[in-house]
Design a protein around this motif. Structure first.
Motif, PDB file in Angstrom:
ATOM      1  N   THR A  80      -9.525   2.664  -0.677  1.00 12.13           N
ATOM      2  CA  THR A  80      -8.769   3.387  -1.006  1.00 12.13           C
ATOM      3  C   THR A  80     -10.046   4.922  -1.219  1.00 12.13           C
ATOM      4  N   ARG A  93     -12.961  -2.525  -2.552  1.00  7.29           N
ATOM      5  CA  ARG A  93     -11.512  -1.662  -2.692  1.00  7.29           C
ATOM      6  C   ARG A  93     -11.731  -1.155  -3.500  1.00  7.29           C
ATOM      7  N   ARG A  94     -12.440  -0.208  -3.631  1.00 10.42           N
ATOM      8  CA  ARG A  94     -12.122   0.946  -4.546  1.00 10.42           C
ATOM      9  C   ARG A  94     -12.593   2.135  -3.619  1.00 10.42           C
ATOM     10  N   ALA A 147      -7.568   6.131  -7.211  1.00  8.38           N
ATOM     11  CA  ALA A 147      -8.452   5.003  -7.344  1.00  8.38           C
ATOM     12  C   ALA A 147      -8.169   3.913  -7.704  1.00  8.38           C
ATOM     13  N   PRO A 169      -4.315   0.534   6.286  1.00  9.63           N
ATOM     14  CA  PRO A 169      -3.970   0.014   5.589  1.00  9.63           C
ATOM     15  C   PRO A 169      -3.605  -1.534   5.454  1.00  9.63           C
ATOM     16  N   PRO A 221       0.983  -1.190   0.530  1.00 12.36           N
ATOM     17  CA  PRO A 221      -0.122  -0.062   0.353  1.00 12.36           C
ATOM     18  C   PRO A 221       0.935   1.122  -0.062  1.00 12.36           C
ATOM     19  N   GLU A 270     -10.006   5.856   2.014  1.00 11.37           N
ATOM     20  CA  GLU A 270      -8.047   5.966   2.779  1.00 11.37           C
ATOM     21  C   GLU A 270      -8.053   7.431   2.397  1.00 11.37           C
TER      22      GLU A 270
END
Length: 231
Positions: free
Chosen positions: A165, A161-162, A187, A145, A130, A168
């Motif tokens: 991201t 997942r996106r 992303a 992460p 990451p 985050e």
């Protein structure tokens, strides 16, 4: 290279000709491949074996492709990329699949070389460490992460997942306004083509999941620019 060290791909496609064509092409490209010919068979295989990526048709006997995506992405902590194969190419249909958790979408008929290239991108992305490390917190939000976990007020969030991201990025940079282009390119790791609805759908999904456990507003829309965390 030893067979057990090769990336392991699962092909879930009920058309025997297409399944075999993909199997032979990916085997020649130095991938270890397994085959399933129904959604139910694919689910059983995933319960027994670990795979690095799933190539998934939608029109399947037993479980549909959409149902299998839910099974894969609903598993706790899963990060297995799913590339969907479909003859449908409408934008709304693609957005629905991304909302379910699909990582990529290849329209039939497709060139095997394109599928191989997309597989390579997703495997590289999965294997990469990451880019943002360390636990981050903002108000009731916590992002880890390393463990690929996000929570709000102590409640784990089931994010794609996106979605993970995007959240985050926002939490790591709480004062920054991210444009839709920023979020898409960071992303998706792809060039932004101006499809605003794609980013909007993911932001809407994140907000809905946050509201399941918190009444606070965490993500602000900055009209004409993009999104940021609520100060």
């Amino acid at each position: 290279m030893e067979q057990h060290t090769l990336p392991h791909l699962l092909i879930v496609e009920d058309d025997e000709h297409i399944n075999t064509m993909i199997f032979e092409g990916l085997t020649a490209a130095h991938y270890r491949c397994s085959q399933a010919f129904s959604g139910s068979e694919g689910k059983l295989y995933l319960e027994r074996e670990a795979v690095d990526l799933v190539i998934l048709d939608l029109m399947l006997p037993g479980l549909t492709g959409e149902q299998l995506i839910r099974e894969i992405k609903g598993a706790s902590g899963t990060s297995v990329p799913v590339i969907v194969l479909s003859a449908k190419d409408q934008l709304d249909h693609k957005l629905d699949l991304f909302q379910l958790g699909a990582d990529d979408y290849v329209t039939k008929p497709f060139a095997l070389a394109e599928l191989i290239a997309r597989i390579g991108v997703h495997l590289k992305r999965s294997a990469a460490a990451p880019p943002l490390v360390g636990i981050s917190r903002y108000r009731g939000l916590t992002i880890d992460p390393a463990a690929y976990m996000a929570s709000v007020d102590g409640h784990p969030l089931q994010l794609t997942r996106r979605e993970f991201t995007i959240l985050e990025l926002l939490v790591k940079h709480p004062t920054r306004v991210f444009s839709k282009r920023d979020l898409y390119e960071l992303a998706w790791d792809e060039i932004y083509m101006g499809e605003d609805k794609t980013v909007n759908v993911h932001i809407s999904n994140i907000r809905a999941k946050l509201r399941t456990f918190s009444e606070e507003d965490y993500i602000d829309t900055v009209w004409g620019i993009g999104f940021r965390l609520h100060p």
